[in-house]
Design an enzyme around this catalytic site. Structure first.
Site, PDB file in Angstrom:
ATOM      1  N   THR A  58       0.827  -1.215   0.000  1.00  0.00           N
ATOM      2  CA  THR A  58       0.000   0.000   0.000  1.00  0.00           C
ATOM      3  C   THR A  58       0.859   1.263   0.000  1.00  0.00           C
ATOM      4  O   THR A  58       0.647   2.173  -0.809  1.00  0.00           O
ATOM      5  CB  THR A  58      -0.949  -0.015   1.216  1.00  0.00           C
ATOM      6  OG1 THR A  58      -1.645  -1.262   1.217  1.00  0.00           O
ATOM      7  CG2 THR A  58      -1.940   1.125   1.162  1.00  0.00           C
ATOM      8  N   LYS A  87       4.754  12.094  21.529  1.00  0.00           N
ATOM      9  CA  LYS A  87       4.681  13.100  22.602  1.00  0.00           C
ATOM     10  C   LYS A  87       3.223  13.428  22.933  1.00  0.00           C
ATOM     11  O   LYS A  87       2.922  14.465  23.486  1.00  0.00           O
ATOM     12  CB  LYS A  87       5.427  14.373  22.158  1.00  0.00           C
ATOM     13  CG  LYS A  87       6.914  14.149  21.988  1.00  0.00           C
ATOM     14  CD  LYS A  87       7.651  15.423  21.567  1.00  0.00           C
ATOM     15  CE  LYS A  87       7.673  15.572  20.065  1.00  0.00           C
ATOM     16  NZ  LYS A  87       8.530  16.659  19.584  1.00  0.00           N
ATOM     17  N   HIS A 136     -10.459  -0.712   3.956  1.00  0.00           N
ATOM     18  CA  HIS A 136      -9.240  -0.610   3.136  1.00  0.00           C
ATOM     19  C   HIS A 136      -9.737  -0.306   1.719  1.00  0.00           C
ATOM     20  O   HIS A 136      -9.609  -1.102   0.796  1.00  0.00           O
ATOM     21  CB  HIS A 136      -8.463  -1.926   3.185  1.00  0.00           C
ATOM     22  CG  HIS A 136      -7.021  -1.816   2.736  1.00  0.00           C
ATOM     23  ND1 HIS A 136      -6.521  -0.715   2.078  1.00  0.00           N
ATOM     24  CD2 HIS A 136      -5.986  -2.694   2.843  1.00  0.00           C
ATOM     25  CE1 HIS A 136      -5.238  -0.917   1.804  1.00  0.00           C
ATOM     26  NE2 HIS A 136      -4.891  -2.106   2.264  1.00  0.00           N
TER      27      HIS A 136
HETATM   28  N1   CP Z   1      -2.462  -5.478   0.497  1.00  0.00           N
HETATM   29  C1   CP Z   1      -1.877  -4.765   1.482  1.00  0.00           C
HETATM   30  O1   CP Z   1      -2.520  -3.941   2.151  1.00  0.00           O
HETATM   31  O2   CP Z   1      -0.565  -5.048   1.648  1.00  0.00           O
HETATM   32  P1   CP Z   1       0.412  -4.250   2.620  1.00  0.00           P
HETATM   33  O3   CP Z   1      -0.035  -4.562   4.032  1.00  0.00           O
HETATM   34  O4   CP Z   1       1.777  -4.783   2.317  1.00  0.00           O
HETATM   35  O5   CP Z   1       0.262  -2.800   2.326  1.00  0.00           O
END
Ligand code: CP
Length: 315
Positions: A58, A87, A136
Site C-alpha cells: 500500500t 509526545k 481498506h
Molecule cells: N495489500 C496490502 O494492504 O498489503 P500491505 O499490508 O503490504 O500494504
C-alpha cells in the site's frame, strides 16, 4: 460527482457512479503505471504517507503512483515511534499540521476510526490506506479493478471470499464496492468460506442482502470452489487477535494449492491482497494462469494514480 478535495475513508461512501469513474480514470492511468509513458500531471504536488502499521504494497504503491505522475513524497512509516504522536499529539493536530506541508495524505492505522480522526483536522484530502479490520477502500478498488479487467462487469458473478471474514478489511471493502452492481435479478453472489468464529459480521451481511446480493456461508472450501468466478483469498489477520493463543487455532486453516484448484473453473481468477504466510497460498499456484495476485499489486498503482489525480482536481 466532484472528487476534488474529498477524503476517501471507507468504501461505504462511494456511489456506484463514483466507483465507475475511478475505474475509468485508472484505465487512463495504465500507460504511466505500466512505465510505458511519463507524466507530470501532479508536478509540484506533495503526498504525505503516514503509516502507523506495517505495509509493503500500500505505501509503496501510493508513493510510486505520486512519483510516476511527477509529484513528490514525504513519508513516515513509524508514526507511533518517531512522530510527535509519541509526545501525545492528537491525530486531529497531526492532520492539521501535515496538511500545512502536503497536498494529499495517505494513512494507515491499526484502529478503526483513526484515519477519520486525522482527516477531521486535515485541510487536504486524506486517503485511507487501511484502518483496523473495517476499511481498506483503495485495496478494495484495485481488487475490483482487477476483476473488471477480466470480466468487464461485476453482476452475476460468484465471489468466493475465503479466510478471515471477520477481520479482513479487504474482504469487507470488496463486498461494499460491488454490492450494487448488476441488474436486480443478477446481483453479485458471495460464498463466504471462513472457520467458525471468523464469519462475516452480521451488519455487513445485512448490507449485502439488502442490496439484493445472495450470501452462502460454509467452512468447506473444497465443496464450493467449483462455483467461484473469483476466488478472493485473505490470510487470517493475526494482528487483530487478542493473543497468540487465540490466533494459533486458526493458523493455516485454508491453503490454496494446485490440487485444490483442479476443482475450480478454468476462467476463475485468484486474488489475494497478500502478504503470503502460513501456506495460505502455495508458491506453486503462482504459475497457474488464473493467479492474478501479482498483477493485482501492479493495478494498485493505476488505481492510486486515479485517486490522487481526482482528489487533487487534476482530472
Ligand atoms: N495489500 C496490502 O494492504 O498489503 P500491505 O499490508 O503490504 O500494504
Amino acid at each position: 460527482m466532484n472528487f476534488q478535495g474529498q477524503h476517501l475513508l471507507s468504501a461505504r461512501t462511494l456511489s456506484k457512479e463514483a466507483i465507475e469513474r475511478i475505474l475509468e480514470v485508472a484505465k487512463e492511468m495504465e500507460p504511466y503505471a505500466q512505465k510505458e509513458e511519463a507524466s507530470d500531471l501532479l508536478k509540484g504536488k506533495v503526498l504525505a504517507t503516514l503509516f502507523f502499521e506495517p505495509s509493503t504494497r500500500t505505501r509503496f504503491s501510493f508513493e510510486t503512483a505520486m512519483l510516476r505522475l511527477g509529484g513528490s513524497v514525504i513519508s513516515n512509516y513509524t508514526m507511533n515511534e518517531s512522530s510527535s504522536i509519541k509526545k501525545r499529539e492528537s491525530l486531529y493536530d497531526t492532520g492539521k499540521t501535515v496538511s500545512q506541508f502536503a497536498d494529499v495524505i495517505a494513512m494507515r492505522h491499526p484502529v478503526e476510526g483513526a484515519v477519520k480522526e486525522l482527516a477531521e483536522g486535515s485541510e487536504v484530502p486524506v486517503l485511507n490506506g487501511g484502518d483496523g479490520g473495517a476499511n481498506h477502500p483503495t485495496q478494495g478498488l484495485l481488487d475490483i479493478y482487477t476483476i473488471h479487467k477480466k470480466f468487464g462487469h461485476f453482476g452475476g458473478l460468484t465471489y468466493g471470499l475465503v479466510g478471515d471474514m471477520k477481520n479482513s478489511r479487504v474482504a469487507h471493502s470488496q463486498c461494499r464496492l460491488i454490492k450494487n452492481f448488476g441488474p436486480a435479478e443478477a446481483r453479485p453472489k458471495f460464498i463466504c468460506v471462513a472457520p467458525q468464529g471468523l464469519e462475516l459480521p452480521e451488519d455487513l451481511k445485512k448490507e449485502l442482502t439488502d442490496s439484493g446480493c445472495e450470501i452462502r456461508e460454509t467452512t468447506d472450501l473444497e465443496e464450493v470452489i467449483g462455483g467461484f468466478d473469483v476466488l478472493s483469498n485473505t490470510r487470517i489477520q493475526e494482528e487483530r487477535f487478542e493473543n497468540a493463543e487465540a490466533f494459533e487455532k486458526y493458523r493455516g486453516v485454508y491453503s490454496i494449492t494446485p490440487k485444490l484448484l483442479e476443482g475450480a473453473k478454468e476462467e476463475m481468477i485468484i486474488l489475494d491482497p497478500l502478504p503470503r504466510v502460513d501456506d495460505q497460498l502455495k508458491v506453486a499456484v503462482d504459475d497457474d494462469p488464473r493467479a492474478k495476485y501479482f498483477e493485482q499489486i501492479g493495478n494498485g498503482v493505476a488505481v492510486r494514480m486515479a485517486l490522487l489525480a481526482l482528489v487533487l482536481g487534476k482530472i
